[in-house]
Design a protein around this motif. Structure first.
Motif, PDB file in Angstrom:
ATOM      1  N   GLN A 126     -17.026 -47.251-109.097  1.00 49.82           N
ATOM      2  CA  GLN A 126     -17.739 -47.264-108.492  1.00 49.82           C
ATOM      3  C   GLN A 126     -17.403 -46.580-106.985  1.00 49.82           C
ATOM      4  O   GLN A 126     -17.865 -45.941-106.441  1.00 49.82           O
ATOM      5  N   ASP A 127     -15.987 -46.045-106.848  1.00 50.49           N
ATOM      6  CA  ASP A 127     -15.554 -46.037-105.511  1.00 50.49           C
ATOM      7  C   ASP A 127     -13.805 -45.197-105.386  1.00 50.49           C
ATOM      8  O   ASP A 127     -13.010 -45.176-105.984  1.00 50.49           O
ATOM      9  N   PHE A 128     -14.252 -43.945-106.162  1.00 54.19           N
ATOM     10  CA  PHE A 128     -13.232 -43.011-106.495  1.00 54.19           C
ATOM     11  C   PHE A 128     -12.609 -41.540-106.116  1.00 54.19           C
ATOM     12  O   PHE A 128     -12.956 -41.040-105.507  1.00 54.19           O
ATOM     13  N   LYS A 129     -11.775 -42.570-105.400  1.00 53.68           N
ATOM     14  CA  LYS A 129     -10.954 -42.373-103.846  1.00 53.68           C
ATOM     15  C   LYS A 129      -9.389 -42.305-104.445  1.00 53.68           C
ATOM     16  O   LYS A 129      -8.711 -43.201-104.743  1.00 53.68           O
ATOM     17  N   GLN A 130      -8.220 -41.677-102.954  1.00 52.61           N
ATOM     18  CA  GLN A 130      -7.442 -42.417-103.221  1.00 52.61           C
ATOM     19  C   GLN A 130      -7.087 -43.058-101.769  1.00 52.61           C
ATOM     20  O   GLN A 130      -7.577 -43.756-101.174  1.00 52.61           O
ATOM     21  N   LEU A 131      -6.405 -44.301-102.936  1.00 46.73           N
ATOM     22  CA  LEU A 131      -6.016 -45.508-102.227  1.00 46.73           C
ATOM     23  C   LEU A 131      -4.954 -45.199-101.283  1.00 46.73           C
ATOM     24  O   LEU A 131      -3.847 -44.769-101.972  1.00 46.73           O
ATOM     25  N   GLU A 132      -4.263 -46.795 -99.687  1.00 49.83           N
ATOM     26  CA  GLU A 132      -3.380 -46.323 -99.423  1.00 49.83           C
ATOM     27  C   GLU A 132      -2.247 -47.117-101.139  1.00 49.83           C
ATOM     28  O   GLU A 132      -2.266 -46.997-101.900  1.00 49.83           O
ATOM     29  N   THR A 133      -1.073 -46.126-101.274  1.00 50.27           N
ATOM     30  CA  THR A 133      -0.282 -45.870-101.416  1.00 50.27           C
ATOM     31  C   THR A 133       0.299 -47.146-101.749  1.00 50.27           C
ATOM     32  O   THR A 133       0.898 -47.831-101.288  1.00 50.27           O
TER      33      THR A 133
END
Length: 337
Positions: A126-133
């Protein structure tokens, strides 16, 4: 205004990579807030990870005996309260630490936000993005306690002088030293061993290659020790000795697994290979440029990441990492060192 805590209990019980990821965060904290004492609660095995950090006391949890079950955790809370802790940073947030939170009633107790909803959106596509590490998530817990941490200028320990007993296993350093940790918890996170053998053969022509793994991996790794320039260290070292050797590496090649985080906490260059997992989930090793991560081909395997930890994936994705050619791995490493 509430008084600033002077003694913080930090909790992270497992797994190896997650505990290793606390190291750069705690190091930055102790440098930026030297007046605050830290007591770290984790498993005794992990104590060597923190050998280079000042102002951190170590408290080992015994989950199999003394601190087993709810009663054991109650005993543990009483032992910890005697240390005059005035705040808790729970970097784990599991059932055990939730129970401890009840026993620490009245003491400021902040827990990590694991970002489960965003991670679910990532693996569902749904949401292919960098998440918080994970490092940022750890730092956020301290911020909630009133201690924002700047992770942008890290310092790392000096290279360790190797003991004669370790040198007897490694030999003197007269070439570049490359560590390779080919295993991971799940096969879907591993570079297939036939492809890894090609990488090892290529790298060992010019460099000394050390193979890292647990005691149980010793035999499997022996098949990858293709010549005299490849040394299998599995099951031969204490954790302290292993850290000493990693300290002397020029580069570590690892899967999305614990050895990547151990090498990164020591300030080493770390090239990672990713199968069905993806750096966007937030588990990249600390302070490594984006191009140090070699990713499976998402055109060929569009459902990546199939899970956060690599435990679920379609059958045909099991060897997704094989879409990274051995030559690309060799070329990346040779360019970096």
């Amino acid at each position: 205004m509430a008084k600033q805590p002077k003694h913080i209990l930090v909790i992270r019980l497992s797994a190896m990579g997650d505990v290793a990821m606390t190291v750069p965060v705690l190091k930055a904290f102790t440098q930026q807030y030297p007046e605050v004492k830290i007591t770290l609660l984790t498993r005794a095995f992990f104590a060597p990870f923190f050998r280079d950090i000042n102002n951190v006391s170590f408290f080992s949890i015994d989950l199999k005996n003394k601190h087993k079950g709810v009663l054991g955790l109650f005993k543990l809370s009483k032992e910890l309260k005697k240390l005059q802790i005035d705040a808790v940073a729970d970097l784990h947030n599991v059932l055990r630490t939730k129970i401890l939170k009840v026993f620490f009633f009245g003491i400021k107790f902040m827990q990590i936000n694991k970002g489960r909803a965003e991670k679910k959106a990532l693996v569902s596509g749904q949401d292919f993005k960098q998440l918080e590490t994970t490092h940022e998530r750890y730092a956020a817990v301290f911020k909630k306690l009133g201690f924002p941490i700047d992770l942008s200028n890290p310092t790392f320990p000096d290279v360790v002088e190797l003991s004669s007993s370790v040198l007897a296993k490694t030999g003197e350093k007269n070439k570049k030293w490359i560590g390779i940790a080919p295993f991971a918890t799940y096969k879907s996170k591993m570079y297939p061993l036939d492809a890894m053998q090609v990488v090892i053969e290529g790298l060992s022509k010019e460099h000394t290659v050390f193979l890292f793994g647990g005691k149980a991996d010793k035999e499997a790794l022996q098949s990858l020790a293709v010549n005299a320039h490849v040394i299998n260290l599995a099951g031969q070292l204490s954790l302290n000795e292993e850290l000493d050797i990693i300290s002397n590496l020029d580069l570590m090649l690892s899967m999305d697994s614990g050895n990547a985080h151990i090498a990164a906490m020591l300030g080493k260059k770390v090239v990672t290979i990713w199968g069905v997992t993806h750096p966007f989930a937030g588990f990249s090793p600390f302070n490594q440029p984006e191009n140090y991560a070699l990713l499976a081909d998402r055109k060929q395997f569009p459902l990546i990441p199939t899970s956060i930890y690599g435990n679920t994936f379609p059958e045909e994705y099991e060897e997704a990492a094989k879409s990274i050619s051995p030559q690309k791995v060799i070329d990346t490493i040779n360019t970096l060192i």
